[in-house]
Design a protein around this motif. Structure first.
Motif, PDB file in Angstrom:
ATOM      1  N   ALA A 211       0.842  -1.199   0.000  1.00  0.00           N
ATOM      2  CA  ALA A 211       0.000   0.000   0.000  1.00  0.00           C
ATOM      3  C   ALA A 211       0.874   1.243   0.000  1.00  0.00           C
ATOM      4  O   ALA A 211       0.852   2.038   0.926  1.00  0.00           O
ATOM      5  N   PRO A 212       1.676   1.436  -1.040  1.00  0.00           N
ATOM      6  CA  PRO A 212       2.761   2.429  -0.989  1.00  0.00           C
ATOM      7  C   PRO A 212       2.279   3.863  -1.023  1.00  0.00           C
ATOM      8  O   PRO A 212       1.267   4.197  -1.650  1.00  0.00           O
ATOM      9  N   ALA A 213       3.043   4.707  -0.363  1.00  0.00           N
ATOM     10  CA  ALA A 213       2.855   6.151  -0.472  1.00  0.00           C
ATOM     11  C   ALA A 213       3.600   6.649  -1.699  1.00  0.00           C
ATOM     12  O   ALA A 213       4.604   6.071  -2.118  1.00  0.00           O
ATOM     13  N   ARG A 214       3.136   7.725  -2.273  1.00  0.00           N
ATOM     14  CA  ARG A 214       3.845   8.343  -3.394  1.00  0.00           C
ATOM     15  C   ARG A 214       5.068   9.065  -2.838  1.00  0.00           C
ATOM     16  O   ARG A 214       4.942  10.045  -2.112  1.00  0.00           O
ATOM     17  N   CYS A 215       6.255   8.581  -3.209  1.00  0.00           N
ATOM     18  CA  CYS A 215       7.460   9.087  -2.563  1.00  0.00           C
ATOM     19  C   CYS A 215       8.570   9.468  -3.523  1.00  0.00           C
ATOM     20  O   CYS A 215       9.587  10.002  -3.083  1.00  0.00           O
ATOM     21  N   MET A 216       8.436   9.226  -4.832  1.00  0.00           N
ATOM     22  CA  MET A 216       9.509   9.557  -5.763  1.00  0.00           C
ATOM     23  C   MET A 216       8.932   9.919  -7.121  1.00  0.00           C
ATOM     24  O   MET A 216       7.823   9.508  -7.478  1.00  0.00           O
ATOM     25  N   SER A 217       9.700  10.699  -7.886  1.00  0.00           N
ATOM     26  CA  SER A 217       9.255  11.128  -9.204  1.00  0.00           C
ATOM     27  C   SER A 217       9.238   9.952 -10.168  1.00  0.00           C
ATOM     28  O   SER A 217       9.817   8.893  -9.908  1.00  0.00           O
ATOM     29  N   LEU A 218       8.600  10.144 -11.317  1.00  0.00           N
ATOM     30  CA  LEU A 218       8.330   9.034 -12.224  1.00  0.00           C
ATOM     31  C   LEU A 218       9.609   8.409 -12.764  1.00  0.00           C
ATOM     32  O   LEU A 218       9.703   7.187 -12.919  1.00  0.00           O
ATOM     33  N   ASN A 219      10.620   9.224 -13.060  1.00  0.00           N
ATOM     34  CA  ASN A 219      11.854   8.652 -13.599  1.00  0.00           C
ATOM     35  C   ASN A 219      12.529   7.726 -12.591  1.00  0.00           C
ATOM     36  O   ASN A 219      13.065   6.670 -12.950  1.00  0.00           O
ATOM     37  N   LEU A 220      12.477   8.068 -11.297  1.00  0.00           N
ATOM     38  CA  LEU A 220      13.056   7.197 -10.276  1.00  0.00           C
ATOM     39  C   LEU A 220      12.187   5.965 -10.056  1.00  0.00           C
ATOM     40  O   LEU A 220      12.701   4.863  -9.814  1.00  0.00           O
ATOM     41  N   ALA A 221      10.870   6.131 -10.116  1.00  0.00           N
ATOM     42  CA  ALA A 221       9.969   4.991  -9.927  1.00  0.00           C
ATOM     43  C   ALA A 221      10.203   3.921 -10.983  1.00  0.00           C
ATOM     44  O   ALA A 221      10.160   2.716 -10.694  1.00  0.00           O
ATOM     45  N   VAL A 222      10.485   4.337 -12.219  1.00  0.00           N
ATOM     46  CA  VAL A 222      10.750   3.382 -13.290  1.00  0.00           C
ATOM     47  C   VAL A 222      12.178   2.865 -13.225  1.00  0.00           C
ATOM     48  O   VAL A 222      12.445   1.684 -13.446  1.00  0.00           O
ATOM     49  N   LYS A 274       0.894  15.910 -16.532  1.00  0.00           N
ATOM     50  CA  LYS A 274       1.326  15.128 -15.377  1.00  0.00           C
ATOM     51  C   LYS A 274       2.678  14.481 -15.641  1.00  0.00           C
ATOM     52  O   LYS A 274       3.568  14.495 -14.792  1.00  0.00           O
ATOM     53  N   LEU A 275       2.840  13.891 -16.827  1.00  0.00           N
ATOM     54  CA  LEU A 275       4.076  13.186 -17.139  1.00  0.00           C
ATOM     55  C   LEU A 275       5.263  14.129 -17.226  1.00  0.00           C
ATOM     56  O   LEU A 275       6.390  13.752 -16.887  1.00  0.00           O
ATOM     57  N   ARG A 276       5.041  15.341 -17.674  1.00  0.00           N
ATOM     58  CA  ARG A 276       6.146  16.285 -17.851  1.00  0.00           C
ATOM     59  C   ARG A 276       6.487  17.050 -16.589  1.00  0.00           C
ATOM     60  O   ARG A 276       7.429  17.837 -16.589  1.00  0.00           O
ATOM     61  N   ASP A 277       5.721  16.845 -15.527  1.00  0.00           N
ATOM     62  CA  ASP A 277       6.011  17.524 -14.263  1.00  0.00           C
ATOM     63  C   ASP A 277       7.020  16.691 -13.471  1.00  0.00           C
ATOM     64  O   ASP A 277       6.678  15.642 -12.923  1.00  0.00           O
ATOM     65  N   PRO A 278       8.295  17.118 -13.389  1.00  0.00           N
ATOM     66  CA  PRO A 278       9.302  16.297 -12.703  1.00  0.00           C
ATOM     67  C   PRO A 278       9.113  16.252 -11.196  1.00  0.00           C
ATOM     68  O   PRO A 278       9.701  15.400 -10.529  1.00  0.00           O
ATOM     69  N   ARG A 279       8.295  17.147 -10.640  1.00  0.00           N
ATOM     70  CA  ARG A 279       8.111  17.198  -9.184  1.00  0.00           C
ATOM     71  C   ARG A 279       6.978  16.304  -8.704  1.00  0.00           C
ATOM     72  O   ARG A 279       6.849  16.075  -7.500  1.00  0.00           O
ATOM     73  N   ARG A 280       6.184  15.810  -9.610  1.00  0.00           N
ATOM     74  CA  ARG A 280       5.035  14.987  -9.243  1.00  0.00           C
ATOM     75  C   ARG A 280       5.527  13.626  -8.746  1.00  0.00           C
ATOM     76  O   ARG A 280       6.313  12.958  -9.408  1.00  0.00           O
ATOM     77  N   LEU A 281       5.077  13.222  -7.576  1.00  0.00           N
ATOM     78  CA  LEU A 281       5.540  11.983  -6.958  1.00  0.00           C
ATOM     79  C   LEU A 281       4.609  10.825  -7.296  1.00  0.00           C
ATOM     80  O   LEU A 281       3.406  11.014  -7.495  1.00  0.00           O
ATOM     81  N   TYR A 282       5.188   9.625  -7.318  1.00  0.00           N
ATOM     82  CA  TYR A 282       4.443   8.423  -7.704  1.00  0.00           C
ATOM     83  C   TYR A 282       4.772   7.273  -6.754  1.00  0.00           C
ATOM     84  O   TYR A 282       5.777   7.298  -6.033  1.00  0.00           O
ATOM     85  N   ALA A 283       3.926   6.253  -6.801  1.00  0.00           N
ATOM     86  CA  ALA A 283       4.242   5.005  -6.106  1.00  0.00           C
ATOM     87  C   ALA A 283       5.432   4.365  -6.806  1.00  0.00           C
ATOM     88  O   ALA A 283       5.541   4.414  -8.031  1.00  0.00           O
ATOM     89  N   PRO A 284       6.356   3.747  -6.058  1.00  0.00           N
ATOM     90  CA  PRO A 284       7.631   3.320  -6.652  1.00  0.00           C
ATOM     91  C   PRO A 284       7.585   1.943  -7.297  1.00  0.00           C
ATOM     92  O   PRO A 284       6.787   1.081  -6.928  1.00  0.00           O
ATOM     93  N   GLY A 285       8.493   1.740  -8.276  1.00  0.00           N
ATOM     94  CA  GLY A 285       8.850   0.417  -8.751  1.00  0.00           C
ATOM     95  C   GLY A 285       7.810  -0.313  -9.583  1.00  0.00           C
ATOM     96  O   GLY A 285       6.882   0.266 -10.149  1.00  0.00           O
ATOM     97  N   ARG A 286       8.000  -1.635  -9.639  1.00  0.00           N
ATOM     98  CA  ARG A 286       7.059  -2.539 -10.310  1.00  0.00           C
ATOM     99  C   ARG A 286       5.785  -2.643  -9.486  1.00  0.00           C
ATOM    100  O   ARG A 286       5.834  -2.704  -8.261  1.00  0.00           O
ATOM    101  N   MET A 287       4.632  -2.695 -10.158  1.00  0.00           N
ATOM    102  CA  MET A 287       3.354  -2.715  -9.474  1.00  0.00           C
ATOM    103  C   MET A 287       2.734  -4.111  -9.529  1.00  0.00           C
ATOM    104  O   MET A 287       2.732  -4.767 -10.576  1.00  0.00           O
ATOM    105  N   TYR A 288       2.223  -4.552  -8.382  1.00  0.00           N
ATOM    106  CA  TYR A 288       1.409  -5.769  -8.302  1.00  0.00           C
ATOM    107  C   TYR A 288       0.025  -5.337  -7.812  1.00  0.00           C
ATOM    108  O   TYR A 288      -0.118  -4.848  -6.699  1.00  0.00           O
TER     109      TYR A 288
END
Length: 448
Positions: A211-222, A274-288
């Motif tokens: 149940a992850p919190a959004r903690c990192m930007s999209l480039n780091l999440a991927v 949304k995708l072009r906003d580098p400050r927007r945080l996301y849930a990290p990593g691979r998703m199950y």
């Protein structure tokens, strides 16, 4: 007159269409195109959930929160350490260190948000949009500080356990809700500075964010999808909440109303923005994604688990569901994950046609290809700071190695037996990414 009536009709029809799409959007739509996970991939999840629940257990011999199951009892002698709120003094949620000899894992499990603890709220509120740059992206400032403190406290213990038990053991970081963000960022730091844990290989480091919190930007999440797995149950609100976490937890007692307003607002934000906003945080990593409910169908169905490394549409839409908050509960996630795993094992035993070792090798190659495809997808969508080439990754690792060697030499010259972690973190915050230098401001220095 007829023109104005026509415009009004168009507006009414448009609003009705928008309202219909919003009200009929269900949690399973987020992963509708994803392939199903396999039993081997998902097998650790129920066990990790029980380890996180064990953080609340003063006595593992008489558990109060863990449901006893045949063959699933935790060994009290394998719990190396249990740290409470009094010991962390608000710097981190409580956690345990547990060594699982059966599965060859050393686990650091972090509990989730405690609604009656002020320190947990302070940890979440220590953040502003775009406040903390890290490793070429943005992360949650308070969760990063907590991860750094946790590594400072437990690096020697984890290193000793890994060296004593052999290099075949995995190092697993796990957390629920608030703890998932700390665990994910702790994993990122460890992967970049593996010498802190005795030079452990990247392939031996794993993170399970429940149940992850959004903690990192999209480039780091991927980028870190090969070492971080996020587990989400159906309609869980937190991985979908794009608004700053401080807004959510300031209004925690009116959460359904706030989620409804956030849902309405986010539907008017274009996907490209949304995708072009580098400050927007996301849930990290691979998703199950554990799916167990369907549109216009009452009750729960046998759960199925879908997995992917999504880039566009990464749990962007809040689901208007009465289960949006209940699906966040760790106990319920553990139960549904156990059911889903049992179903996958039964199905796998009926259809297996090749030896398990071959299947694991093929699945590993598939994971690597999915990760590469996700990185390329991020570049094609113009996600800021996204990188795909192997040479970039190798250069990134070489920079980390040289930084670690320099910091170790500095500590040896000063007569200290341990690496000067403050210098390592300072260098980590000033890393070169994609040919440009990203520097952290003095106010965000982790030494403070």
């Amino acid at each position: 007159m007829s023109l104005s009536c026509g415009v009004e009709c168009v507006l009414i029809l448009g609003c009705m269409r928008w309202a219909w799409k919003r009200c009929t959007y269900v949690g399973s739509d987020d992963s509708a195109t994803w392939p199903n996970a396999t039993a081997d991939d998902f097998e650790p999840v129920p066990r990790i959930c029980r380890l996180i629940l064990a953080v609340n257990e003063p006595d593992l011999r008489n558990p109060q929160f863990i449901t006893p199951r045949s063959g699933h009892r935790l060994n009290p002698d394998c719990r190396i350490k249990r740290v409470t709120y009094e010991q962390t003094q608000g710097r981190s949620p409580p956690y345990i260190i547990y060594i699982d000899h059966e599965h060859r894992e050393i686990v650091l499990a972090i509990r989730g948000l405690n609604l009656v603890k002020e320190s947990d709220y302070k940890l979440l509120l220590d953040n502003r949009i775009g406040m903390q740059m890290f490793d070429g992206g943005y992360v949650h400032h308070g969760l990063l500080k907590s991860a750094i403190w946790l590594l400072n406290e437990e690096s020697e213990t984890l290193k000793r356990l890994w060296v004593e038990n052999g290099s075949e053991y995995r190092m697993v970081f796990a957390g629920h809700s608030l703890g998932s963000g700390v665990a994910a960022l702790l994993t990122v730091i460890v992967v970049n500075h593996r010498d802190r844990l005795g030079g452990i290989p990247r392939s031996k480091v794993q993170c399970y964010a429940i149940a992850p919190a959004r903690c990192m930007s999209l480039n780091l999440a991927v980028k870190y999808a090969d070492v971080i797995q996020s587990i989400i149950l159906q309609d869980d609100f937190l991985p979908r909440t794009a608004t700053p976490l401080e807004d959510i937890f300031k209004s925690v007692f009116c959460l359904p109303c706030l989620l409804f307003l956030v849902c309405l607002r986010d539907t008017f934000i274009p996907e490209g923005r949304k995708l072009r906003d580098p400050r927007r945080l996301y849930a990290p990593g691979r998703m199950y994604h554990i799916v167990e409910r369907k549109f216009c169908r009452c009750g729960r169905f046998p759960p199925e688990v879908r997995t992917a490394i999504p880039v566009d549409g990464r749990f962007e839409h809040i689901v208007l569901s009465c289960n949006a908050t209940s699906d966040h509960g760790l106990i319920w996630i553990e139960r549904e994950a156990e059911k889903a795993l049992g179903i996958m094992k039964e199905s796998h035993s009926d259809t297996i046609t090749t030896p398990p070792k071959v299947q694991k090798l093929e699945r590993l190659q598939t994971f690597e290809k999915e990760h590469k495809d996700a990185l390329e997808r991020a570049v094609s969508l113009n996600v800021p700071h996204a990188a795909t080439s192997d040479s970039d990754e190798e250069r990134h690792d070489d920079q980390n190695t040289s930084q670690n060697e320099n910091s170790a030499e500095t500590s040896m010259e000063s007569g200290q037996g341990r690496t000067n972690w403050n210098e390592v973190i300072e260098k980590l915050y000033k890393k070169k990414v994609s040919g440009s230098v990203q520097q952290t401001s003095d106010t965000n220095d982790p030494k403070q």
